[in-house]
Design a protein around this motif. Sequence first.
Motif, PDB file in Angstrom:
ATOM      1  N   GLY A  69      87.852  41.282   8.484  1.00  0.00           N
ATOM      2  CA  GLY A  69      89.194  41.480   7.610  1.00  0.00           C
ATOM      3  C   GLY A  69      90.215  41.965   8.808  1.00  0.00           C
ATOM      4  O   GLY A  69      89.879  43.034   9.083  1.00  0.00           O
ATOM      5  N   LEU A  70      90.944  41.061   9.452  1.00  0.00           N
ATOM      6  CA  LEU A  70      91.729  41.583  10.770  1.00  0.00           C
ATOM      7  C   LEU A  70      93.320  41.603  10.223  1.00  0.00           C
ATOM      8  O   LEU A  70      93.740  40.583   9.688  1.00  0.00           O
ATOM      9  CB  LEU A  70      91.469  40.383  11.936  1.00  0.00           C
ATOM     10  N   GLU A  71      93.940  42.295  10.808  1.00  0.00           N
ATOM     11  CA  GLU A  71      95.418  42.465  10.478  1.00  0.00           C
ATOM     12  C   GLU A  71      95.839  41.321  11.700  1.00  0.00           C
ATOM     13  O   GLU A  71      95.363  40.995  12.683  1.00  0.00           O
ATOM     14  CB  GLU A  71      95.994  43.748  10.897  1.00  0.00           C
ATOM     15  N   THR A  72      97.213  40.953  11.381  1.00  0.00           N
ATOM     16  CA  THR A  72      98.000  40.204  12.252  1.00  0.00           C
ATOM     17  C   THR A  72      98.967  40.824  13.148  1.00  0.00           C
ATOM     18  O   THR A  72      99.328  40.298  14.240  1.00  0.00           O
ATOM     19  CB  THR A  72      98.270  38.815  11.571  1.00  0.00           C
ATOM     20  N   SER A  95      83.570  51.462  -1.970  1.00  0.00           N
ATOM     21  CA  SER A  95      84.262  50.850  -0.833  1.00  0.00           C
ATOM     22  C   SER A  95      85.245  51.866  -0.386  1.00  0.00           C
ATOM     23  O   SER A  95      85.611  52.775  -1.133  1.00  0.00           O
ATOM     24  CB  SER A  95      84.982  49.654  -1.635  1.00  0.00           C
ATOM     25  N   LEU A  96      85.623  52.035   0.870  1.00  0.00           N
ATOM     26  CA  LEU A  96      86.688  52.635   1.391  1.00  0.00           C
ATOM     27  C   LEU A  96      87.592  51.899   2.086  1.00  0.00           C
ATOM     28  O   LEU A  96      87.108  50.897   3.087  1.00  0.00           O
ATOM     29  CB  LEU A  96      86.150  53.870   2.420  1.00  0.00           C
ATOM     30  N   PRO A  97      88.725  51.801   1.624  1.00  0.00           N
ATOM     31  CA  PRO A  97      89.294  52.381   0.593  1.00  0.00           C
ATOM     32  C   PRO A  97      88.793  51.718  -0.658  1.00  0.00           C
ATOM     33  O   PRO A  97      88.048  50.685  -0.624  1.00  0.00           O
ATOM     34  CB  PRO A  97      91.074  51.834   0.537  1.00  0.00           C
ATOM     35  N   ALA A  98      88.970  52.641  -1.867  1.00  0.00           N
ATOM     36  CA  ALA A  98      88.426  52.052  -3.102  1.00  0.00           C
ATOM     37  C   ALA A  98      89.019  51.163  -3.643  1.00  0.00           C
ATOM     38  O   ALA A  98      88.146  50.130  -4.245  1.00  0.00           O
ATOM     39  CB  ALA A  98      88.694  53.273  -4.085  1.00  0.00           C
ATOM     40  N   ASP A  99      90.308  50.583  -3.545  1.00  0.00           N
ATOM     41  CA  ASP A  99      90.768  49.271  -3.842  1.00  0.00           C
ATOM     42  C   ASP A  99      91.490  48.797  -2.420  1.00  0.00           C
ATOM     43  O   ASP A  99      92.796  48.852  -2.146  1.00  0.00           O
ATOM     44  CB  ASP A  99      92.059  49.728  -4.631  1.00  0.00           C
ATOM     45  N   PRO A 100      90.424  47.999  -1.702  1.00  0.00           N
ATOM     46  CA  PRO A 100      90.932  47.569  -0.509  1.00  0.00           C
ATOM     47  C   PRO A 100      91.853  46.500  -0.541  1.00  0.00           C
ATOM     48  O   PRO A 100      91.727  45.508  -1.258  1.00  0.00           O
ATOM     49  CB  PRO A 100      89.529  47.038   0.245  1.00  0.00           C
ATOM     50  N   PRO A 101      92.858  46.209   0.570  1.00  0.00           N
ATOM     51  CA  PRO A 101      93.924  45.066   0.596  1.00  0.00           C
ATOM     52  C   PRO A 101      92.946  44.121   1.408  1.00  0.00           C
ATOM     53  O   PRO A 101      92.147  44.308   1.905  1.00  0.00           O
ATOM     54  CB  PRO A 101      94.793  45.681   1.364  1.00  0.00           C
ATOM     55  N   THR A 102      93.439  42.797   1.474  1.00  0.00           N
ATOM     56  CA  THR A 102      92.667  41.764   1.979  1.00  0.00           C
ATOM     57  C   THR A 102      93.735  41.337   3.177  1.00  0.00           C
ATOM     58  O   THR A 102      95.047  41.554   3.099  1.00  0.00           O
ATOM     59  CB  THR A 102      92.500  40.505   1.081  1.00  0.00           C
ATOM     60  N   ASP A 103      93.305  40.559   4.133  1.00  0.00           N
ATOM     61  CA  ASP A 103      93.984  40.088   5.309  1.00  0.00           C
ATOM     62  C   ASP A 103      94.600  38.703   4.731  1.00  0.00           C
ATOM     63  O   ASP A 103      94.317  38.324   3.751  1.00  0.00           O
ATOM     64  CB  ASP A 103      93.235  39.974   6.777  1.00  0.00           C
ATOM     65  N   GLU A 104      95.285  37.999   5.768  1.00  0.00           N
ATOM     66  CA  GLU A 104      95.828  36.598   5.178  1.00  0.00           C
ATOM     67  C   GLU A 104      94.892  35.749   4.962  1.00  0.00           C
ATOM     68  O   GLU A 104      95.280  34.669   4.277  1.00  0.00           O
ATOM     69  CB  GLU A 104      96.399  36.412   6.412  1.00  0.00           C
ATOM     70  N   VAL A 155      85.324  55.617  15.009  1.00  0.00           N
ATOM     71  CA  VAL A 155      85.944  54.530  14.325  1.00  0.00           C
ATOM     72  C   VAL A 155      86.716  53.854  15.572  1.00  0.00           C
ATOM     73  O   VAL A 155      87.710  54.550  15.929  1.00  0.00           O
ATOM     74  CB  VAL A 155      86.697  55.239  13.437  1.00  0.00           C
ATOM     75  N   VAL A 156      86.454  52.717  15.928  1.00  0.00           N
ATOM     76  CA  VAL A 156      86.895  52.102  16.860  1.00  0.00           C
ATOM     77  C   VAL A 156      87.950  50.998  16.434  1.00  0.00           C
ATOM     78  O   VAL A 156      87.507  50.251  15.639  1.00  0.00           O
ATOM     79  CB  VAL A 156      86.150  51.398  18.112  1.00  0.00           C
ATOM     80  N   PRO A 157      89.410  51.132  16.507  1.00  0.00           N
ATOM     81  CA  PRO A 157      90.276  49.905  15.836  1.00  0.00           C
ATOM     82  C   PRO A 157      89.963  48.858  16.404  1.00  0.00           C
ATOM     83  O   PRO A 157      89.748  48.566  17.644  1.00  0.00           O
ATOM     84  CB  PRO A 157      91.519  50.532  16.107  1.00  0.00           C
ATOM     85  N   ALA A 158      90.044  47.925  15.231  1.00  0.00           N
ATOM     86  CA  ALA A 158      89.743  46.228  15.717  1.00  0.00           C
ATOM     87  C   ALA A 158      91.143  45.947  16.353  1.00  0.00           C
ATOM     88  O   ALA A 158      92.127  46.262  15.859  1.00  0.00           O
ATOM     89  CB  ALA A 158      89.352  45.602  14.484  1.00  0.00           C
ATOM     90  N   PRO A 159      90.907  44.754  17.358  1.00  0.00           N
ATOM     91  CA  PRO A 159      92.071  44.228  17.760  1.00  0.00           C
ATOM     92  C   PRO A 159      92.811  43.444  16.714  1.00  0.00           C
ATOM     93  O   PRO A 159      92.255  43.097  15.790  1.00  0.00           O
ATOM     94  CB  PRO A 159      91.493  43.244  18.922  1.00  0.00           C
ATOM     95  N   VAL A 160      94.202  43.103  16.837  1.00  0.00           N
ATOM     96  CA  VAL A 160      94.639  42.166  15.880  1.00  0.00           C
ATOM     97  C   VAL A 160      94.118  40.882  15.953  1.00  0.00           C
ATOM     98  O   VAL A 160      93.602  40.710  17.043  1.00  0.00           O
ATOM     99  CB  VAL A 160      96.094  42.214  15.898  1.00  0.00           C
ATOM    100  N   GLY A 165      92.100  36.465   3.059  1.00  0.00           N
ATOM    101  CA  GLY A 165      91.576  36.918   2.016  1.00  0.00           C
ATOM    102  C   GLY A 165      90.364  37.677   2.117  1.00  0.00           C
ATOM    103  O   GLY A 165      89.611  37.907   1.230  1.00  0.00           O
ATOM    104  N   LEU A 166      90.159  38.220   3.292  1.00  0.00           N
ATOM    105  CA  LEU A 166      88.910  39.054   3.513  1.00  0.00           C
ATOM    106  C   LEU A 166      89.251  40.454   3.422  1.00  0.00           C
ATOM    107  O   LEU A 166      90.336  40.878   3.977  1.00  0.00           O
ATOM    108  CB  LEU A 166      88.399  38.714   4.940  1.00  0.00           C
ATOM    109  N   PRO A 167      88.408  41.264   2.607  1.00  0.00           N
ATOM    110  CA  PRO A 167      88.578  42.530   2.172  1.00  0.00           C
ATOM    111  C   PRO A 167      88.550  43.405   3.409  1.00  0.00           C
ATOM    112  O   PRO A 167      87.654  43.326   4.514  1.00  0.00           O
ATOM    113  CB  PRO A 167      87.891  43.107   1.146  1.00  0.00           C
ATOM    114  N   MET A 168      89.652  44.326   3.785  1.00  0.00           N
ATOM    115  CA  MET A 168      89.467  45.146   4.792  1.00  0.00           C
ATOM    116  C   MET A 168      89.027  46.521   4.337  1.00  0.00           C
ATOM    117  O   MET A 168      89.869  47.576   3.816  1.00  0.00           O
ATOM    118  CB  MET A 168      91.001  45.297   5.662  1.00  0.00           C
ATOM    119  N   ARG A 169      87.681  46.772   4.418  1.00  0.00           N
ATOM    120  CA  ARG A 169      87.016  48.040   3.887  1.00  0.00           C
ATOM    121  C   ARG A 169      85.757  48.377   4.713  1.00  0.00           C
ATOM    122  O   ARG A 169      85.219  47.564   5.448  1.00  0.00           O
ATOM    123  CB  ARG A 169      86.528  47.526   2.461  1.00  0.00           C
ATOM    124  N   TYR A 170      85.290  49.264   4.354  1.00  0.00           N
ATOM    125  CA  TYR A 170      83.777  49.713   4.899  1.00  0.00           C
ATOM    126  C   TYR A 170      83.221  49.967   3.371  1.00  0.00           C
ATOM    127  O   TYR A 170      83.774  50.718   2.689  1.00  0.00           O
ATOM    128  CB  TYR A 170      84.143  51.119   5.594  1.00  0.00           C
TER     129      TYR A 170
END
Length: 243
Positions: free
Chosen positions: A55-58, A217-226, A79-84, A228-233
């Motif tokens: 789940g990657l941000e754009t 899940s962290l966050p408990a209610d994870p958003p999804t990327d463009e 926690v290493v931030p993923a590239p966009v 539809g993949l959830p961005m969560r641990y």
Amino acid sequence: MSEHYVGSVARGGAWLAVAYTADGFDHAAVFDGIGELWTHYEESADRIATDVAIGLETASAPRPNERAARALLGGNDAVVPAPVREAAKKHRYRAANRVHERKTGSELPRQAFERASVIASVDEFLDAIDDARPVFFEANPELCYLAFADDAPSEPSGIASGYAERMRSLAGFDRDAPPTVQSVAEATEGFRVPIPAVLDAVALGLTVRPGPGSLRSLPADPPTDERGLPMRYVYRSETGLSE
């Protein structure tokens, strides 16, 4: 065929997989990539946890799961931030950093770029293989240790005291963890898999297999990327970690 619950970590081009069944540790294996791992477990895996970003941000960073994990882990630099997404596809740091900085306003850490190729491979794999999407879960090993022991490791994983901290966390959660770590280490013979990766793969396997507590899940209610993949641990604990 028994259902498998797999913890997998990618290190230096190799994918270490630690497979559990509901009854306990089953086996460990090393694969060349996520495609080979999926081919092996496609018919048997109920859940596969990986330490590679899903789940990657754009156009922003860090992702919401990374922000939440940093708040919980404090000064821990695990926690290493993923590239966009666009930056993850670049093969040179200067190009990746230029894209990432243009999209986010922040420089891309070198450590993040070192993971870019494997992140891109997982992103492309999940975009192509629909059946794999509900099976793969992203997990941060340090967050898993925190959930197991209610305390995050304070020392780096590559030194003896850090190894001992993480081993105590695993053993406190599962009394069979020490012999499992030994068996997994033996299964990596002939491959360049570092010892901290062995502990991390065991931690991820214990997280997704049925056991004490619940899979959360962290966050408990994870958003999804463009896509539809959830961005969560994901992590396992009796109660949710405070965000």
